[in-house]
Structure formats: structure tokens, C-alpha cells
Design an enzyme around this catalytic site. Structure first.
Site, short mmCIF file in Angstrom:
data_model
loop_
_atom_site.label_atom_id
_atom_site.label_comp_id
_atom_site.label_asym_id
_atom_site.label_seq_id
_atom_site.Cartn_x
_atom_site.Cartn_y
_atom_site.Cartn_z
N ARG A 1 32.86 76.29 47.43
CA ARG A 1 32.18 77.47 46.86
C ARG A 1 32.05 78.57 47.91
NH1 ARG A 1 25.67 77.95 46.02
NH2 ARG A 1 25.74 79.99 45.01
N GLU B 1 10.94 76.39 52.41
CA GLU B 1 12.09 76.93 51.69
C GLU B 1 13.24 77.19 52.67
OE1 GLU B 1 11.40 79.92 48.63
OE2 GLU B 1 13.07 81.09 49.47
N TYR C 1 29.16 80.29 52.56
CA TYR C 1 28.44 79.01 52.63
C TYR C 1 29.11 77.95 53.51
CZ TYR C 1 25.89 81.09 48.74
OH TYR C 1 25.14 81.93 47.96
N ARG D 1 21.87 90.32 51.99
CA ARG D 1 22.86 90.22 50.92
C ARG D 1 22.49 91.20 49.78
NH1 ARG D 1 24.09 84.19 49.48
NH2 ARG D 1 25.75 85.29 48.34
N ALA E 1 19.87 79.87 43.42
CA ALA E 1 19.66 81.11 42.65
C ALA E 1 18.28 81.17 42.00
CB ALA E 1 20.75 81.27 41.60
N HIS F 1 17.47 78.46 53.15
CA HIS F 1 18.70 79.04 52.65
C HIS F 1 19.77 78.97 53.72
CE1 HIS F 1 16.69 80.49 49.10
NE2 HIS F 1 15.70 80.87 49.89
N PRO G 1 20.84 74.63 42.09
CA PRO G 1 22.12 74.80 41.41
C PRO G 1 23.26 75.29 42.30
CG PRO G 1 20.60 76.54 40.78
CD PRO G 1 19.81 75.51 41.54
N ASN G 2 24.41 74.75 42.02
CA ASN G 2 25.69 75.11 42.64
C ASN G 2 25.83 74.63 44.09
OD1 ASN G 2 26.77 76.57 40.34
ND2 ASN G 2 25.17 78.07 40.75
N ASN H 1 15.83 74.00 48.85
CA ASN H 1 16.71 75.16 48.66
C ASN H 1 16.82 75.38 47.16
OD1 ASN H 1 18.65 77.12 48.46
ND2 ASN H 1 20.04 76.21 49.96
C1 DQA Z 1 21.26 80.22 48.69
C2 DQA Z 1 21.13 81.74 48.47
C3 DQA Z 1 20.98 82.07 47.00
O1 DQA Z 1 20.87 83.47 46.81
C4 DQA Z 1 22.19 81.58 46.22
O2 DQA Z 1 22.02 81.80 44.84
C5 DQA Z 1 22.50 80.15 46.50
C6 DQA Z 1 22.39 79.64 47.87
C7 DQA Z 1 21.54 79.87 50.16
O3 DQA Z 1 21.34 78.72 50.52
O4 DQA Z 1 21.99 80.73 50.93
O5 DQA Z 1 22.97 79.43 45.62
O6 DQA Z 1 20.03 79.61 48.32
#
Ligand code: DQA
Length: 148
Positions: free
Chosen positions: A17, A99, A22, A108, A78, A101, A9-10, A75
Site C-alpha cells: 500500500r 495514538e 508507508y 499531509r 483513516a 501514525h 483499516p488498510n 493506530n
Molecule cells: C495513518 C495515517 C492516516 O491518515 C491514514 O488514513 C492511514 C495510516 C498512518 O499510520 O500514517 O491509514 O494512520
């Protein structure tokens, strides 16, 4: 070798964003850089990309991928910090998952310091921005070449 890059998501909002966290690049741009990297490194990989904002769709994709791909780069965004369903889906399949990020989740907010899915994965890469995906691809490629 077939690898799926699965984004949660997102991450479709990358580019606009929270750019300080990011970066300024869109997900499409990052994906095309991953393809360029793969070609430059001569990695013999067929890559597919999928992004969804929905937890259940991530679970479906992980299950389906088991029949189609040799590995997944994930990835979970959240859902990393909340989803036992995604962690269980990774545990239920036999192909390796890495995984990824963009940000260093351990540097964080406290609620981002824990990943439900990481211990179901062969590795986790966090904090190298878009290069986290490239490092994951290289690592997964080497892993698959040495474990098949
Ligand atoms: C994320 C880190 C997560 O905490 C966050 O909710 C994201 C992006 C990252 O790629 O740094 O949406 O997965």
C-alpha cells in the site's frame, strides 16, 4: 504488564500500500520488529496484536481491552480523522492509550491534519514510520511504570 497494539483499516495492506508513504514492510514484519525491540530493550511486556478494517470492532476491542490490558497502542488509520465513536471509546476506559501514525499526518492533506482521538490519548507519535510503534511502546512502558 500487558499491552495491546491495535491497528485500523488498510494497515493489513502495508508492504504494497502506497510504499512511498508507508514503506515496504508488511504489518507482520513490523509486529515482529516490535517484539525484537521489546526483547532487546528488556521491557517486561506481554504484547498482543490485532488489526481490523471495521470501526465497530475497534470500539469493541478498546472496551474489552480495559479489562485485560494495562495500556493500548492504537493506530486508528483513516478513522483517526472521522471517528467520534473511537474517541468516545478511549474516553470511556481507564487504561492509557497512545495514538500512533507511521506518517506525519500534519504534513499531509488537510483532512488528515485533525485527529478526533488524540485528545483522548496520553500521547501521540506520528511520522517515524514503523519506529513510531517502538517509541510508543517505550513511552507507554515508562508511563505505566511511573503511574501505577
Ligand atoms: C495513518 C495515517 C492516516 O491518515 C491514514 O488514513 C492511514 C495510516 C498512518 O499510520 O500514517 O491509514 O494512520
Amino acid at each position: 504488564m500487558k499491552i495491546l497494539i491495535l491497528n485500523g483499516p488498510n494497515l493489513n495492506m502495508l508492504g504494497t500500500r502506497e510504499p512511498k508513504i508507508y514503506g515496504n514492510e508488511t504489518l507482520d514484519k513490523i509486529n515482529s520488529e516490535i517484539i525484537e525491540f521489546k526483547n532487546k530493550q528488556n521491557l517486561d511486556i506481554e504484547l498482543d496484536f490485532f488489526q481490523t478494517n471495521h470501526e465497530g470492532e475497534i470500539v469493541d476491542k478498546i472496551q474489552e481491552a480495559n479489562e485485560i490490558y494495562d495500556g493500548i497502542i492504537l493506530n486508528p488509520a483513516a478513522y483517526t480523522h472521522t471517528s467520534i465513536a473511537i474517541a468516545d471509546a478511549i474516553k470511556a476506559i481507564t487504561i492509557p492509550v497512545v495514538e500512533v501514525h507511521l506518517s506525519n499526518i500534519y504534513a499531509r492533506e488537510n483532512y488528515r491534519n485533525f485527529s478526533h482521538s488524540a485528545n483522548a490519548c496520553i500521547a501521540q507519535i506520528a511520522g517515524f514510520s514503523k519506529n513510531s510503534y517502538k517509541l510508543a511502546l517505550l513511552g507507554l512502558y515508562e508511563y505505566l511504570n511511573n503511574n501505577e
